[in-house]
Every structure is written in structure tokens, then in C-alpha cells.
Write an enzyme that holds these catalytic residues in place. Sequence first.
Site, short mmCIF file in Angstrom:
data_model
loop_
_atom_site.label_atom_id
_atom_site.label_comp_id
_atom_site.label_asym_id
_atom_site.label_seq_id
_atom_site.Cartn_x
_atom_site.Cartn_y
_atom_site.Cartn_z
N GLU A 1 0.73 -1.26 -0.24
CA GLU A 1 -0.07 -0.01 0.02
C GLU A 1 0.77 1.22 0.02
O GLU A 1 0.27 2.24 -0.38
CB GLU A 1 -0.86 -0.05 1.22
CG GLU A 1 -1.85 -1.18 1.29
CD GLU A 1 -2.88 -0.98 -0.03
OE1 GLU A 1 -3.23 0.36 -0.41
OE2 GLU A 1 -3.51 -2.04 -0.55
N SER B 1 -57.11 -19.85 31.53
CA SER B 1 -57.23 -20.22 32.83
C SER B 1 -56.02 -20.07 33.62
O SER B 1 -55.79 -20.86 34.77
CB SER B 1 -57.40 -21.99 32.81
OG SER B 1 -58.60 -22.05 32.29
#
Length: 768
Positions: free
Chosen positions: A184, A463
Site C-alpha cells: 500500500e 385459565s
Amino acid sequence: MAKRSTTLKKKRRITWKKLFFITILLSVLLAAAYVAYLDLTVRTRFEGKRFALPARVYARPLELYPGLKLGRTELLAELNLLGYRETSRSGEPGSYHLRNQVVDLVTRPFDFGTDRQESVALQVTFDDRGVKALKQRADGAQLDLVRLDPVMIGGIYPGKNEDRVLVGLKDVPKHVVDALIAVEDNRFYSHHGVDPRGIARAVFTIMTGGGMQGGSTLTQQLVKNFYLTADRTLKRKFTEMVMAVLLEIHYSKEEILETYLNEVYFAQDGNRAIHGFGLAASFFFDKPLEKISLSEAALMVALLKGPAYYNPRRFPQRAMQRRNVVLESMTESGFITKTQQMRARIAPLGVVDRPPRGTSPYPAFLDLVMRQLRRDYREKDLRSEGLRIITTLDPRVQDVSEKALAGRLSVLEKSRGGNVAGLQGAIVVTSVHDAEVQALVGDRKPRYKGFDRALNARRPIGSLIKPIVYLTALQDSRHYTLATLLDDSPLVLKQPGTKDWAPKNYDKQFHGNVLLQTALAHSYNVSTVRLGLDIGLDSVMDNLKRLGMDREVPAYASSLLGANALSPMEITQVYQTIAAGGFRTPLKAIREVLTADGESLQRYALEVEQVIDPASLYLITVALQDVVREGTARGLAARLPSDLQIAGKTGTTNDLRDSWFAGFTGDRLAVVWVGRDDNQTIGLTGTSGAMSVWGEMMAGLDPEPLILPQPDGIERVWIDPVSGLLSDSDCPNAIELPFVEGSAPTDSAACGPSTTKSIKNWFKRLFR
């Protein structure tokens, strides 16, 4: 006249010169101001907090100890989630080796806030009951307890969903830096932010038809990524060059390089962006950066040219070719020898098939974690401070729960011949002892991050409300016991302004006078409504709040049959208090929050409050065990052994729209809901739907039996189930029930204690 014309020309020249110099001066001033602004921007960002670090969320750490009910297969599953590698002979942290009933493994170090768990090389021996022994491999010393590093289950990411693991330059292998410099920016240590040679070379290559050639230095690349957009304009390029020079003026090469190593983009994992070499090493190779080999370093640098184009999982040939170009550049730059290059070229890519977890595989549970975190932390801090959150999630319990829900819903749909479709469900599993949420399932497709039914789906509970009604009655031991006869004959409730309400039982029959215990076991509606009206709606609703319901719910007569809508999480909190013996503890999903450095920031301790007296709580729990033993949940016997003595309750709503089951063993409570998102009928009761999911799930968890310690002030008496009067153990159909001392019946049934004995018992209770 000529003289005047000459004078005018001179004045005009002077005026244009002034304008020219003024323009130049203004331009210089504007340029200086712009440079000053850029300089401030560079220093402010670079000297401040450079990166927003995501919070990392972990499951509970698995604790190994002799006697733990954990099979070898279950340990291997945990190691697989942790990304441990099976080797011929475990040596490095994060590796294991299998030998029959012995697992040799080397744990990874982890900071647990209060202490640091160092890497341990140990030997785990199993038998039929679980973990038999733990030994250090070095000297064979017995170990009492070893904690594995916890499984990472997700993250809380910054606004752009950037994820990274920060590394210091001193921790980065030399060959990683060498590869980066070689490819790079091979003049990185000699230029001052901008490399004229590189720019000239790029321009020459472009003008001679050699294609696009990058001339940016590492510093310029960092500026572009760190400060600017990716727009390709002359203005952006000029700004980039100025800022690169300014960056080099203020900061050392080492600081710039370290920041670059942590900033650069590598890949996309769903909606999570992988940044920095530290995280890339884990994402691609499942190892820390300091363990990266030469060929692996070259591959990471190769990806910088085009992360998507050279993706090694999708395009391995492209990635390998580019990696070899990087190796060649390293050789040409003198960083490696030709021999090292050739060895690295023949090495495989080494990329793991499955990257470590990033986006959470448990979105419903992460939703609960976020809710609890927001009570104590700002959203900004959660997404930027790198917090480490240790949760209560048990991956094994979660996995069993997910499979049970998805599997049973598919079976239920098929078994109904296509008449039932689109079933959905939710599960919440907690620890009875400490109210930790061990599993949370909000969708039959648990990886889907959509509507979280466990937390957000409020549906009538049917219930499931009945145990609260009966508990409220049993708290008044002078008037109600498990042997109290309830009226289950037809009832018409007339209320002004509304039409008459006549509740019916599920079996469409009425049962006359029935024991309170029997009415709950068989979930009779009519007798429950009569009981609730007698003790008062407000008393029932007060108990619901006392047990853990933290919001107001309306109180109607139909509330006694579960017309109120609660979420699975809300009803779990209520049943958690019952399962914990009347001690209310807020459900928690977080154990501890650590800083990015591993220091303890906050521990979530237990908050326990006794809200129900032990005697009445004991009675209702025994009654819930009877629901499983002989009532609506007796079908669990087909899936689970009876000696578990499970306590539970089924729940079904009008037109069979919702199916519920809540139950607990000695160690775990779980609530299951099954229904449809459009609220249409599913044709399933609590027994045929949710209870079947609950049973399959618990069968996979090897639960502990529910052994109830009998509190002081409780006696057990034989009762005739028809009359509710005293009986003898050898009388037909006699049942033994617990009573608060002094509350048992004094009269005897036909087959029961003698009249004399009854009179003695009456006088004994009268003068107690």
C-alpha cells in the site's frame, strides 16, 4: 487631452493591481482559514475518542465442576459455539481433544470483572451422570471449579453498525505491517503525508494507458476513511492531501499506522461492518491477530484492494491470486526471503467456514437485554463505550427451547390435516432459584428479527389466572381449604348495562359440588367464577400485582377466567413468584456489566421480597402438582417421569384462539404460548398445544424433581372426595390433602374416623 488620457490609464492600472493583490490576499486568507479549519478537524478527531466501540453481549459462562449434570455431547456443543478447535492434542487456548469419556481442553483467558480466569489446561472426565472429575493436565491436581469463557451472542453497534477489536501497534505481528507497507505505501516512513513520486507514477501510468493507478499514501487513505467521503472530486482529493500533511505534522508515523490498522474496512457480516485487522483476524481465521501467519497476513492485506471482489469465502481463487501478489511485493521490498515466499504461496487460505458470531442469533433475548440496559445506561454509551455485558442466557436451554417450539408447531399443523396453519409461539424459561432468564424464544423462526412475541404479544391468558384466584381463597384458611366444596352448578351473572353472562365449563357439563382441589385440577370455569366473586375481584387483582404484575389490568367478572391480556414475559414473572415459594424476584437477563478493560461496572444482584405466606403458597403448589398428576395436564406423564412431581397449569381462551402452559420443576420454570398472529382460532387447547411444546422441551433438559419442603403449621389429613369430610386412608377413593393447622374439617364422612374421634378433634381445635 493626451495627458489626461495617460493619467486615466495609469489610474486604471493601479486599480487593477490593487484588485489583483486584494484578491490574492483574500484567497490566501481564505486558504489559511480553510487550512486552520482542517487542522482543527484533524486534531479534534485524532486526539479525542477515535472509535465508537460496540458493546459485546455474552451468554452465561459455563461452570464445570464434579457432579455437574452435563454430558460429553453437551460440553462439545458448548465448545463448538465458542469456536474451540478439535486437534490431535490440545495445546493452544481454544482447543480440545476427545478421548472416549475424556475431553482434554485448554480454556481461553477471560476477565470476569471480579477476577480473571487464566487459561487452564484440564481434563474433564464423564460418566453416566455427568461430569465425574476435573484435573489439571500438568500435574493431575483435582480442580473444584473451572469457568469457560462465555459465548458471544451479539453486539450493540454504533450508528453505522461498525464493529472492530482495537489493537495496539506493539501487538501487531511484524509481517502484517511489512505486508501493508510493501503493497500500500512502500515509502510510508520517508514521505510527509503525500508522496510526489507516487502521484507522478500514478499520473504517468494513467496517461500511458496503463489503467487506473492509486497514488495515495497510507496517511491519505486514513484521512479518506476517517474524515471524508469516498466522492471522487478534485476538491475532495485536495482536501485529503492537505489533511494528510497536517496529520503527519502533528502525529508520529506509529500513531498514524496504528489508527489505520484499526480503521480499515474488511467485510460485511449481515448488517455489521467488519473494520480493523484485529476483528478481521477473528472474522476470517478465528484467531487473535498476534497468532496470524505470514500467508494469513498477506491475505488480509490482499483484501484491502477490494473486500467484496476478493472475498475469500465466495471467491477463493481470486483471493489466493491476490495474496500471492502481496507475497511477491514483500519479497521485492526485502521484507521476506524467496524461500519464505514460496512456503507461504503453497499454504491454504486458512479461512474458517463460519465466522464467529456477530449479529445476534438470539434477537428476542437481545431485545430483553436492551430493555434492561436502557434503565441504567444511555443509548449512546451502549453503542460506543465497548461495554462487555454478561447475560443469563444458557445456550443449551435456548437451543432445546427453539427446537421444541419449531418442531412441535410443525407436527401440530400436520396432525390437523392442514386445518391449522400459521401457528406461532413463544417460550420463556427461567431459573426457579434466582429468576435468571435462561432462554427466550419469540418466533418459531428464532433467528428472524421481527415481532418478539415473548415480550410484546399480549394475549388473554385463560385459565392461567385460576391459580391466583384459588391462592387468594386459600390465604383465608378460616373459610377456604383444598377440601372446601365449591358450587359448579349453572350460573347467570346479571350486570347493569351489559347482557347476561353465563360461563360454561369446557366439557359443557356442570359438576355440582366439587372440592376446591378438584375444581382447580380439572379447571372448572363455573366454580372458579363463583369462588372469585365470593372472595372479591379486587382481592384477586391485588394478588396478581403482588405476584409480579407491574401494570394495572382491568377487573371484570370475565377476568376470573383470564380475559385480561398479558405477555408471556409478564405471566412468567407471576409464576416465578409461585415457583420460588412466594418470594418475588424481578426476572433478570443480565448478570454483570464490564468496561472495555474488563473492570466490573455494575453487578445485578438478587432483589428478593416475600409477598405470599409460605403456608398458602405451599397449598397452591400442591394443588398445581395435582393438575399434572390427575387434572388437565396429566398428559405430561407420556413425556416426563411422574417422580418429577411437576406443578403446572394449562390455559385455553375463547374459541380456542390461545393455548398456554405454565409449569415448573425443581430447577426451571417455563411458560409457553401458542396461537396465531391474526388471533384466529387454532383448534388447540392448552393441553393439546402449548403443553406438548413444554413437555418436549423439558424432556430435553433433564430437569430436577420438585421436592416441596413442608412449612411449619401444615398438617396432612385424609379426606373423602365426595363430601369433603374426614376420611381414613383405607376408605375408598380417600385422598390425603395438606391443611393449615386448625383448618381441616372436623366432621367425619360415612367411611371415616369414629364420631368420638371427631368430637375429640373438634374440642382440640376449639381450645387450641
